[in-house]
Design an enzyme around this catalytic site. Structure first.
Site, PDB file in Angstrom:
ATOM      1  N   THR A 136       0.820  -1.217   0.000  1.00  9.63           N
ATOM      2  CA  THR A 136       0.000   0.000   0.000  1.00  9.63           C
ATOM      3  C   THR A 136       0.854   1.267   0.000  1.00  9.63           C
ATOM      4  OG1 THR A 136      -1.521   1.249   1.413  1.00  9.63           O
ATOM      5  CG2 THR A 136      -0.074  -0.272   2.537  1.00  9.63           C
ATOM      6  N   ASP A 137       0.271   2.358  -0.463  1.00 10.97           N
ATOM      7  CA  ASP A 137       0.986   3.648  -0.400  1.00 10.97           C
ATOM      8  C   ASP A 137       1.109   4.153   1.041  1.00 10.97           C
ATOM      9  OD1 ASP A 137      -1.689   4.334   0.034  1.00 10.97           O
ATOM     10  OD2 ASP A 137      -1.790   5.837  -1.566  1.00 10.97           O
ATOM     11  N   GLU A 138       0.317   3.568   1.966  1.00 17.48           N
ATOM     12  CA  GLU A 138       0.331   4.081   3.347  1.00 17.48           C
ATOM     13  C   GLU A 138       1.677   3.865   4.038  1.00 17.48           C
ATOM     14  OE1 GLU A 138      -3.046   3.448   5.778  1.00 17.48           O
ATOM     15  OE2 GLU A 138      -4.440   3.569   4.100  1.00 17.48           O
ATOM     16  N   TYR A 185      -1.702  -0.553  11.012  1.00 18.04           N
ATOM     17  CA  TYR A 185      -1.868  -1.217   9.703  1.00 18.04           C
ATOM     18  C   TYR A 185      -0.666  -0.941   8.804  1.00 18.04           C
ATOM     19  CZ  TYR A 185      -3.275  -1.605   4.792  1.00 18.04           C
ATOM     20  OH  TYR A 185      -3.295  -1.892   3.444  1.00 18.04           O
ATOM     21  N   LYS A 189       2.255  -3.450   7.272  1.00 16.93           N
ATOM     22  CA  LYS A 189       2.502  -3.635   5.837  1.00 16.93           C
ATOM     23  C   LYS A 189       3.951  -3.262   5.506  1.00 16.93           C
ATOM     24  CE  LYS A 189       0.017  -4.622   2.910  1.00 16.93           C
ATOM     25  NZ  LYS A 189      -0.395  -5.935   2.351  1.00 16.93           N
ATOM     26  N   ASN A 214      -5.584   4.145  -2.800  1.00 14.83           N
ATOM     27  CA  ASN A 214      -6.938   3.671  -2.416  1.00 14.83           C
ATOM     28  C   ASN A 214      -7.694   3.104  -3.605  1.00 14.83           C
ATOM     29  OD1 ASN A 214      -6.243   5.606  -0.214  1.00 14.83           O
ATOM     30  ND2 ASN A 214      -8.284   5.054   0.478  1.00 14.83           N
ATOM     31  N   LEU A 225     -14.749   3.608   3.265  1.00  8.90           N
ATOM     32  CA  LEU A 225     -15.527   4.833   3.023  1.00  8.90           C
ATOM     33  C   LEU A 225     -16.615   4.696   1.950  1.00  8.90           C
ATOM     34  CD1 LEU A 225     -15.626   7.988   3.706  1.00  8.90           C
ATOM     35  CD2 LEU A 225     -14.396   8.251   1.576  1.00  8.90           C
ATOM     36  N   PRO A 240     -20.654   9.279   8.734  1.00  9.03           N
ATOM     37  CA  PRO A 240     -19.654   9.766   9.695  1.00  9.03           C
ATOM     38  C   PRO A 240     -18.365  10.231   9.022  1.00  9.03           C
ATOM     39  CG  PRO A 240     -19.699   7.351   9.686  1.00  9.03           C
ATOM     40  CD  PRO A 240     -20.714   7.806   8.683  1.00  9.03           C
ATOM     41  N   HIS A 319      -4.609  10.312  11.832  1.00  8.67           N
ATOM     42  CA  HIS A 319      -5.166  10.332  10.470  1.00  8.67           C
ATOM     43  C   HIS A 319      -4.208  11.004   9.477  1.00  8.67           C
ATOM     44  CE1 HIS A 319      -9.232  10.967   8.180  1.00  8.67           C
ATOM     45  NE2 HIS A 319      -8.336  10.272   7.489  1.00  8.67           N
TER      46      HIS A 319
HETATM   47  P1  NAD Z   1      -9.770  -7.168   2.151  1.00 13.16           P
HETATM   48  O1  NAD Z   1      -9.765  -6.887   3.608  1.00 13.16           O
HETATM   49  O2  NAD Z   1     -10.983  -6.871   1.348  1.00 13.16           O
HETATM   50  O3  NAD Z   1      -9.430  -8.703   1.902  1.00 13.16           O
HETATM   51  C1  NAD Z   1      -8.408  -9.369   2.601  1.00 13.16           C
HETATM   52  C2  NAD Z   1      -8.542 -10.853   2.327  1.00 13.16           C
HETATM   53  O4  NAD Z   1      -7.490 -11.525   3.034  1.00 13.16           O
HETATM   54  C3  NAD Z   1      -9.859 -11.454   2.820  1.00 13.16           C
HETATM   55  O5  NAD Z   1     -10.393 -12.320   1.846  1.00 13.16           O
HETATM   56  C4  NAD Z   1      -9.466 -12.221   4.075  1.00 13.16           C
HETATM   57  O6  NAD Z   1     -10.289 -13.340   4.340  1.00 13.16           O
HETATM   58  C5  NAD Z   1      -8.044 -12.637   3.727  1.00 13.16           C
HETATM   59  N1  NAD Z   1      -7.228 -12.899   4.926  1.00 13.16           N
HETATM   60  C6  NAD Z   1      -7.081 -12.101   6.008  1.00 13.16           C
HETATM   61  N2  NAD Z   1      -6.287 -12.707   6.922  1.00 13.16           N
HETATM   62  C7  NAD Z   1      -5.902 -13.896   6.373  1.00 13.16           C
HETATM   63  C8  NAD Z   1      -5.076 -14.958   6.818  1.00 13.16           C
HETATM   64  N3  NAD Z   1      -4.483 -14.924   8.013  1.00 13.16           N
HETATM   65  N4  NAD Z   1      -4.896 -16.011   6.010  1.00 13.16           N
HETATM   66  C9  NAD Z   1      -5.509 -16.067   4.777  1.00 13.16           C
HETATM   67  N5  NAD Z   1      -6.322 -15.116   4.326  1.00 13.16           N
HETATM   68  C10 NAD Z   1      -6.516 -14.027   5.113  1.00 13.16           C
HETATM   69  O7  NAD Z   1      -8.493  -6.401   1.565  1.00 13.16           O
HETATM   70  P2  NAD Z   1      -8.294  -5.630   0.193  1.00 13.16           P
HETATM   71  O8  NAD Z   1      -8.783  -4.260   0.361  1.00 13.16           O
HETATM   72  O9  NAD Z   1      -8.767  -6.457  -0.920  1.00 13.16           O
HETATM   73  O10 NAD Z   1      -6.694  -5.565   0.160  1.00 13.16           O
HETATM   74  C11 NAD Z   1      -5.950  -6.632  -0.370  1.00 13.16           C
HETATM   75  C12 NAD Z   1      -4.476  -6.301  -0.272  1.00 13.16           C
HETATM   76  O11 NAD Z   1      -4.198  -5.111  -0.987  1.00 13.16           O
HETATM   77  C13 NAD Z   1      -3.998  -6.071   1.151  1.00 13.16           C
HETATM   78  O12 NAD Z   1      -2.718  -6.642   1.272  1.00 13.16           O
HETATM   79  C14 NAD Z   1      -3.941  -4.558   1.286  1.00 13.16           C
HETATM   80  O13 NAD Z   1      -2.957  -4.176   2.210  1.00 13.16           O
HETATM   81  C15 NAD Z   1      -3.567  -4.162  -0.123  1.00 13.16           C
HETATM   82  N6  NAD Z   1      -4.037  -2.841  -0.570  1.00 13.16           N
HETATM   83  C16 NAD Z   1      -5.350  -2.487  -0.424  1.00 13.16           C
HETATM   84  C17 NAD Z   1      -5.787  -1.255  -0.912  1.00 13.16           C
HETATM   85  C18 NAD Z   1      -7.223  -0.823  -0.821  1.00 13.16           C
HETATM   86  O14 NAD Z   1      -7.545   0.322  -1.141  1.00 13.16           O
HETATM   87  N7  NAD Z   1      -8.149  -1.673  -0.421  1.00 13.16           N
HETATM   88  C19 NAD Z   1      -4.871  -0.394  -1.534  1.00 13.16           C
HETATM   89  C20 NAD Z   1      -3.533  -0.789  -1.631  1.00 13.16           C
HETATM   90  C21 NAD Z   1      -3.139  -2.019  -1.160  1.00 13.16           C
HETATM   91  O1  DAU Z   2      -4.154   4.002   0.556  1.00 13.11           O
HETATM   92  C1  DAU Z   2      -4.393   2.624   0.455  1.00 13.11           C
HETATM   93  C2  DAU Z   2      -5.218   2.157   1.620  1.00 13.11           C
HETATM   94  O2  DAU Z   2      -6.543   2.631   1.392  1.00 13.11           O
HETATM   95  C3  DAU Z   2      -5.219   0.654   1.795  1.00 13.11           C
HETATM   96  O3  DAU Z   2      -3.916   0.220   2.075  1.00 13.11           O
HETATM   97  C4  DAU Z   2      -6.174   0.245   2.914  1.00 13.11           C
HETATM   98  O4  DAU Z   2      -6.233  -1.176   2.993  1.00 13.11           O
HETATM   99  C5  DAU Z   2      -7.549   0.779   2.599  1.00 13.11           C
HETATM  100  O5  DAU Z   2      -8.436   0.485   3.650  1.00 13.11           O
HETATM  101  C6  DAU Z   2      -7.492   2.293   2.367  1.00 13.11           C
HETATM  102  O6  DAU Z   2      -7.189   2.973   3.614  1.00 13.11           O
HETATM  103  P1  DAU Z   2      -7.944   4.309   4.066  1.00 13.11           P
HETATM  104  O7  DAU Z   2      -7.851   4.438   5.526  1.00 13.11           O
HETATM  105  O8  DAU Z   2      -7.512   5.471   3.229  1.00 13.11           O
HETATM  106  O9  DAU Z   2      -9.456   3.913   3.602  1.00 13.11           O
HETATM  107  P2  DAU Z   2     -10.874   4.141   4.301  1.00 13.11           P
HETATM  108  O10 DAU Z   2     -11.912   3.761   3.300  1.00 13.11           O
HETATM  109  O11 DAU Z   2     -10.949   3.519   5.642  1.00 13.11           O
HETATM  110  O12 DAU Z   2     -10.922   5.720   4.502  1.00 13.11           O
HETATM  111  C7  DAU Z   2     -10.784   6.618   3.418  1.00 13.11           C
HETATM  112  C8  DAU Z   2     -10.794   8.035   3.981  1.00 13.11           C
HETATM  113  O13 DAU Z   2     -12.102   8.312   4.502  1.00 13.11           O
HETATM  114  C9  DAU Z   2      -9.843   8.210   5.150  1.00 13.11           C
HETATM  115  O14 DAU Z   2      -9.282   9.509   5.091  1.00 13.11           O
HETATM  116  C10 DAU Z   2     -10.734   8.072   6.389  1.00 13.11           C
HETATM  117  C11 DAU Z   2     -12.066   8.613   5.903  1.00 13.11           C
HETATM  118  N1  DAU Z   2     -13.264   7.989   6.504  1.00 13.11           N
HETATM  119  C12 DAU Z   2     -13.363   6.633   6.479  1.00 13.11           C
HETATM  120  C13 DAU Z   2     -14.455   5.994   7.027  1.00 13.11           C
HETATM  121  C14 DAU Z   2     -14.555   4.478   7.013  1.00 13.11           C
HETATM  122  C15 DAU Z   2     -14.276   8.771   7.049  1.00 13.11           C
HETATM  123  O15 DAU Z   2     -14.202  10.011   7.045  1.00 13.11           O
HETATM  124  N2  DAU Z   2     -15.359   8.145   7.595  1.00 13.11           N
HETATM  125  C16 DAU Z   2     -15.492   6.786   7.614  1.00 13.11           C
HETATM  126  O16 DAU Z   2     -16.518   6.260   8.143  1.00 13.11           O
END
Ligand code: NAD
Ligand code: DAU
Length: 378
Positions: A136-138, A185, A189, A214, A225, A240, A319
């Site tokens: 992730t970029d985080e 988190y 990562k 994201n 979100l 929220p 945040h």
């Molecule tokens: P998600 O939470 O939707 O899915 C995670 C999956 O991993 C689920 O299917 C869960 O059952 C599985 N999992 C969790 N713990 C496990 C374990 N111990 N063993 C086997 N499986 C397990 O996540 P996502 O949003 O699809 O993200 C997937 C990957 O991409 C993550 O590594 C995350 O860090 C990365 N990523 C996510 C985003 C985003 O915006 N969602 C952006 C950049 C990178």
């Molecule tokens: O940047 C990549 C990341 O993006 C991934 O690595 C993470 O797995 C993924 O969850 C996401 O992280 P964020 O924290 O940016 O995503 P989230 O959807 O939780 O929140 C997006 C923005 O919205 C963040 O600034 C927090 C804000 N937010 C989120 C929720 C859930 C709110 O204001 N209210 C909310 O209820």
């Protein structure tokens, strides 16, 4: 035709399910094994359309189970791993950091070590093998927001140039940006990224790491979100907004991430890092307004009817102010570009959630939630 045996971890989650679908449909000659523990975030309903394909198999497994994974590597003669399984929600990591360290750090290490032992036992060793870690970029921390009003960006892509596109600061995350994670988190990562690179540098394992911004799109768990807010608007529940809604995120349609993963898995250079993002920065409050307008329009409600659902709440601890990815390297070296303009992507996404209320009802049902709360408290 090259035949490959590939494990995709976390394939039942949001991004993983799009990657599994893409690989199963695009590469009938590959064996695709979706390895997932099925935590609350993993849902096999995300893959209904591919579950009967002959080149697809689901294995329920915890990535922390080194023995089981080593056995699977041997039995299935795995030559490629695309690792997405993780605990992924920042708010949960603030409440329960241990689970994040366990899954994201120890789980990644278990996969690396099992892959090392198996691949080193083969006559050809690491030849033709690949361990691709999705990050992730985080991990880069937070960027300064020195243009709170937004300025014309230095870069555009086909996808970003058509619609809203502003930059809220002068700096971006590059592949060379120093790691500086702030949440449990992102710290977990970052640690897993370091382990992956260490397995290349120490043992010569062919690894690749990508850091993406994201994602949004279908099948995202409604704790994040965009799906949370779509569902709340539909049911006229409060939205929220953390703090003042001024935090900036860089949004990419999930299928564009999956396309990048496909390209990088096949053509990326070993030991390299690629940043993936759409040059598509949005303040949370602006994106929320677009989501409200889109839901209201598609449901035939009056314009701005649901704006009063916006409810400012206490900010998320630690945040991060702004994320913005520079994906020039990926665009120049491998020719990737996001395919969708943001307005198109959001419209497609909102439509999907409204048309798939059954999916949303299932994952938000008391029964689903209670089942996983039970698992978590064990
Ligand atoms: P998600 O939470 O939707 O899915 C995670 C999956 O991993 C689920 O299917 C869960 O059952 C599985 N999992 C969790 N713990 C496990 C374990 N111990 N063993 C086997 N499986 C397990 O996540 P996502 O949003 O699809 O993200 C997937 C990957 O991409 C993550 O590594 C995350 O860090 C990365 N990523 C996510 C985003 C985003 O915006 N969602 C952006 C950049 C990178
Ligand atoms: O940047 C990549 C990341 O993006 C991934 O690595 C993470 O797995 C993924 O969850 C996401 O992280 P964020 O924290 O940016 O995503 P989230 O959807 O939780 O929140 C997006 C923005 O919205 C963040 O600034 C927090 C804000 N937010 C989120 C929720 C859930 C709110 O204001 N209210 C909310 O209820």
């Amino acid at each position: 035709m090259v035949k490959r045996n590939i494990v995709i971890t976390g394939g039942a989650g949001f991004i993983g399910s799009h990657v599994v679908r893409l690989f199963v449909n695009k590469y009938p000659e590959y064996n695709i094994i979706n390895l997932d523990k099925l935590t609350y975030a993993g849902n096999l309903a995300n893959l209904k359309d591919v579950e009967d394909k002959p080149n697809y198999k689901f294995v329920r497994m915890d990535i922390c189970d080194f023995e089981a994974f080593y056995k699977l590597m041997q039995e299935e003669r795995i030559d490629g791993i695309i690792h997405l399984a993780a605990e992924s929600h920042v708010d949960r990591s603030i409440k329960d950091p241990f689970t994040f360290a366990q899954t994201n750090v120890m789980g990644t290490l278990a996969l690396l070590q099992a892959a090392k032992l198996y691949w080193e036992s083969l006559p050809e060793k690491y030849e033709g093998k690949r361990f691709y870690h999705i990050s992730t970029d985080e991990v880069y921390g937070a960027l300064v927001m020195n243009h709170p009003g937004g300025i014309e960006p230095p870069f555009t892509t086909a996808a970003s140039s058509g619609g809203h596109h502003l930059a809220y600061g002068d700096d971006f995350f590059y592949e060379t940006t120093k790691y500086n994670p702030h949440s449990p988190y992102s710290a977990s990562k970052a640690s897993s990224d370091h382990f992956v690179r260490a397995y290349h540098d120490t043992y010569g394992m062919p690894t690749i790491v990508t850091n993406c911004s994201n994602n949004y799109g279908p099948y995202q768990f409604p704790e994040k979100l965009i799906p949370l807010f779509i569902n709340n608007i539909r049911h006229r529940k409060p939205l929220p907004v953390y703090g003042r809604g001024e935090n900036v995120r860089d949004w990419l349609f999930v299928e564009d991430h999956a396309r990048a993963i496909d390209l990088i898995f096949h053509n990326g250079k070993i030991a390299e890092t690629y940043n993936i993002g759409g040059f598509n920065e949005w303040k949370n409050i602006d994106i929320i307004k677009v989501v409200i307008n889109t839901v209201d329009r598609l449901l035939g409600r009056k314009e701005d009817e649901d704006m009063d659902l916006i409810t400012y709440v206490t900010d998320r601890l630690g945040h991060d102010a702004r994320y913005a990815i520079d994906s020039t390297k990926l665009q120049k070296e491998l020719g990737w570009e996001p395919s969708l303009q943001f307005e198109e992507g959001i419209e497609k996404t909102v439509r999907w959630y409204l048309d798939n209320q059954g999916w949303m009802d299932q994952v938000t049902s008391g029964e689903y939630q209670r089942y996983y709360e039970g698992m978590y408290s064990k």
